[in-house]
Motif scaffolding. Structure first.
Motif, mmCIF file in Angstrom:
data_model
loop_
_atom_site.group_PDB
_atom_site.id
_atom_site.type_symbol
_atom_site.label_atom_id
_atom_site.label_comp_id
_atom_site.label_asym_id
_atom_site.label_seq_id
_atom_site.Cartn_x
_atom_site.Cartn_y
_atom_site.Cartn_z
ATOM 1 N N PHE A 4 0.815 -1.201 0.000
ATOM 2 C CA PHE A 4 0.000 0.000 0.000
ATOM 3 C C PHE A 4 0.855 1.260 0.000
ATOM 4 O O PHE A 4 1.852 1.341 0.713
ATOM 5 C CB PHE A 4 -0.860 0.043 1.264
ATOM 6 N N ILE A 9 -4.246 4.842 1.829
ATOM 7 C CA ILE A 9 -4.845 4.942 3.164
ATOM 8 C C ILE A 9 -5.511 6.308 3.334
ATOM 9 O O ILE A 9 -6.660 6.400 3.742
ATOM 10 C CB ILE A 9 -3.772 4.762 4.271
ATOM 11 N N PRO A 17 -21.012 9.677 -1.895
ATOM 12 C CA PRO A 17 -20.745 9.238 -0.529
ATOM 13 C C PRO A 17 -19.989 7.921 -0.394
ATOM 14 O O PRO A 17 -19.613 7.563 0.706
ATOM 15 C CB PRO A 17 -22.159 9.055 0.041
ATOM 16 N N ALA B 115 -10.455 8.460 4.508
ATOM 17 C CA ALA B 115 -9.393 8.378 5.521
ATOM 18 C C ALA B 115 -9.794 7.457 6.662
ATOM 19 O O ALA B 115 -10.187 7.944 7.701
ATOM 20 C CB ALA B 115 -9.073 9.783 6.065
ATOM 21 N N PRO B 116 -9.685 6.144 6.607
ATOM 22 C CA PRO B 116 -9.207 5.441 5.413
ATOM 23 C C PRO B 116 -10.307 5.194 4.390
ATOM 24 O O PRO B 116 -10.013 4.796 3.283
ATOM 25 C CB PRO B 116 -8.709 4.100 5.987
ATOM 26 N N ALA B 118 -14.496 6.485 2.866
ATOM 27 C CA ALA B 118 -15.410 7.625 2.793
ATOM 28 C C ALA B 118 -16.311 7.649 4.031
ATOM 29 O O ALA B 118 -16.583 8.714 4.588
ATOM 30 C CB ALA B 118 -16.241 7.544 1.520
ATOM 31 N N GLY B 153 -2.746 3.462 9.675
ATOM 32 C CA GLY B 153 -3.725 2.873 8.757
ATOM 33 C C GLY B 153 -3.105 1.755 7.934
ATOM 34 O O GLY B 153 -3.718 0.708 7.703
ATOM 35 N N LEU B 154 -1.872 1.971 7.521
ATOM 36 C CA LEU B 154 -1.153 0.957 6.734
ATOM 37 C C LEU B 154 -1.022 -0.357 7.508
ATOM 38 O O LEU B 154 -1.196 -1.439 6.954
ATOM 39 C CB LEU B 154 0.231 1.498 6.365
ATOM 40 N N ALA B 157 -4.247 -2.059 7.373
ATOM 41 C CA ALA B 157 -4.526 -2.568 6.024
ATOM 42 C C ALA B 157 -3.715 -3.832 5.751
ATOM 43 O O ALA B 157 -4.195 -4.776 5.130
ATOM 44 C CB ALA B 157 -4.212 -1.489 4.991
ATOM 45 N N LYS B 158 -2.460 -3.841 6.241
ATOM 46 C CA LYS B 158 -1.597 -4.989 5.982
ATOM 47 C C LYS B 158 -1.951 -6.186 6.853
ATOM 48 O O LYS B 158 -1.925 -7.324 6.415
ATOM 49 C CB LYS B 158 -0.130 -4.624 6.279
ATOM 50 N N ILE B 162 -9.291 -2.613 6.416
ATOM 51 C CA ILE B 162 -9.880 -1.283 6.579
ATOM 52 C C ILE B 162 -11.181 -1.215 5.778
ATOM 53 O O ILE B 162 -11.585 -0.148 5.321
ATOM 54 C CB ILE B 162 -8.907 -0.150 6.165
#
Lengths: 221, 298
Positions: A4, A9, A17, B115-116, B118, B153-154, B157-158, B162
């Motif tokens: 990523f 992120i 939305p 973030a992360p 909507a 956040g990464l 995600a890893k 998320i």
């Protein structure tokens, strides 16, 4: 997507939305426009699954139209897509289908361009604003739109793939991913999807078509 | 030196060895994995910050309704009320209102930064901008905060997820709170380890939270949960800054959150088939939204 970026992120910047139902829909429309290639006269969207169930509340319809008009997912003109389509003389129709689709966020886009040529694109929104085009004119393909992509319809015969790869390398285009699809041996309508690091220009398209006569059609996505 | 990292422990070691903050590690990692320069990477994050600020401002100053007409205007109400001695303190109340504002803008098809995601896009901009306002942090600092948040956040995600469809709301507003909490700690002068403590405390608070959006829309309960997420981030950061630690280490919290997420039944993972979405009122609203399909709109 193991590696990523920080912007996977924090991001994308998008019109709300929903990353899948709005941003992804806009991207599907946008990629479909590039596949169609020419000015569009009318377009019929058929929504399936969750797209059909909650699409209107998510602005999926406006996002699809906006994409077809060439807007990126963060373009706020998506909000007035119906009016802008009318201004450009593009006629729009929607069907919200109850039929089952393989993926919950699926859309079929049937377009007629100003020359009367019909194109049918089927795609799905697979999350986080990412998309996958699964069918073009009834043929199964896999196009993500993340790289410059060319789609080639060709006669299935020995040497076509190596010819195309050779010409692309001479044109300075590095192939990132390549997939070949055919229904049966010797299929006159076999397909190649090539994702590359460098975009292909219309000049390059002419050269490739000339040097590889087995190519029947080439779309730059 | 290789700046990539796959766990909280690796990130802490990396920061320790190089003598840098989490945000700096994240910037250097991005330089290594992308083809962009440091300047381009920072400029891209500044663009995100600009859009975040615009979305907060729009939600707190303009009157509008969502596409479904289910939401709009509550953020502004709370923001004004925050000046009149609210029980939760005016800063917390302002931040909660700002977080709700972004998600109201999102529901009205305004421009936001995921973030992360909507659905959780309000928490990070709200706490950075509101706390930044009271603490006097400039934009360069706020951008650092975004990179620090991105690192947290990464790691989710890893090592977890998320996506609400995969792990429920804890994966969206929970992760957003954890990201925001860590950023607040770094910007307040905390050490990298304190950032991870704050993130762990924030996610532990709502571990197991389901994703049950009414009519499948990113409105109820998402908007108010973003408000709550902002408060969660601020309190978690305060706990870490005064030296409170997470008994369970960050990496183990991440992995437990993932296990819990996978065990949440599909009805409670964004499918709008269970929880609040399946209440009598929730079903009534969903039926109304479906009827919108037939209507043409101009």
């Amino acid at each position: 997507m193991e590696n990523f970026s920080v912007f996977d992120i924090i991001g994308p910047r998008m019109t709300g939305p929903s990353s899948s139902h709005t941003a992804g829909a806009a991207r599907l429309g946008y990629i479909a426009r590039r596949i169609i290639g020419d000015e569009i006269e009318r377009v019929h969207f058929t929504l399936y699954g969750s797209f059909a169930e909650t699409g209107r509340g998510h602005g999926t319809d406006k996002a699809l139209i906006g994409g077809v008009l060439g807007f990126s997912p963060d373009d706020q003109r998506i909000r007035s897509a119906y009016k802008l389509a009318r201004d450009e003389g593009v006629s729009i129709e929607f069907t919200y289908s109850d039929e089952h689709a393989d993926h919950p966020n699926t859309v079929k886009i049937e377009a007629v361009d100003v020359n009367g040529r019909e194109t049918e694109v089927v795609g799905r929104s697979i999350g986080g604003g990412n998309i996958l085009i699964t069918q073009i004119n009834g043929l199964d393909v896999e196009v993500t739109g993340e790289y410059p992509t060319i789609i080639i319809r060709h006669q299935d015969q020995p040497g076509v793939i190596s010819d195309v790869a050779r010409v692309l390398s001479q044109l300075g285009i590095n192939i990132a991913n390549m997939k070949v699809f055919r229904r049966s041996r010797g299929d006159r309508n076999a397909f190649m999807c090539i994702e590359s690091d460098e975009p292909m220009t219309p000049d390059m398209k002419d050269i490739l078509m000339r040097l590889c006569p087995a190519i029947q059609e080439l779309m730059i996505v | 030196m290789n700046y990539d990292f796959s766990s909280g422990i690796e990130l802490i070691k990396l920061c320790d060895e190089a003598g840098i903050k989490i945000s700096e590690a994240m910037i250097r990692r991005e330089e290594q994995i992308s083809e962009s320069t440091r300047e381009q990477i920072i400029a891209e994050m500044q663009r995100d910050l600009r859009v975040m600020r615009e979305s907060v401002k729009k939600g707190l100053t303009e009157k509008f309704q969502s596409v479904s007409r289910l939401s709009g205007g509550e953020a502004m109400t709370l923001y004004r009320y925050a000046d009149f001695g609210p029980l939760s303190g005016s800063e917390t109340c302002h931040a909660a209102a700002a977080a709700m504002a972004v998600v109201e803008v999102n529901a009205a098809m305004g421009r936001i930064v995921a973030a992360p995601t909507a659905g959780a896009s309000g928490i990070l901009p709200a706490v950075l901008l509101e706390c930044g306002h009271s603490k006097g942090w400039n934009d360069d600092k706020l951008v650092e905060g975004l990179f620090c948040a991105g690192a947290i956040g990464l790691l989710f995600a890893k090592n977890a997820t998320i996506s609400g469809a995969e792990g429920g709301c804890q994966a969206e507003t929970g992760v957003a709170s954890a990201m925001a909490a860590a950023a607040l700690v770094e910007l307040s002068g905390g050490e990298p380890l304190h950032c991870l403590d704050a993130a762990a405390i924030a996610i532990k608070n709502i571990e197991g939270l389901v994703c049950d959006p009414v009519a499948g829309l990113v409105e109820c309960p998402c908007i108010k949960r973003n408000g709550m997420g902002a408060a969660n981030a601020m309190l978690s950061a305060d706990m870490a800054l005064c030296g409170i630690t997470s008994l369970i280490p960050f990496d183990e919290v991440v992995s437990s959150m993932y296990i819990v997420g996978r065990e949440i039944r599909p009805e409670y993972r964004e499918t709008a088939k269970g929880g609040l979405a399946a209440t009598p009122t929730g079903k009534l609203i969903a039926a109304g939204i479906k009827r919108m399909n037939g209507r043409r709109e101009d």
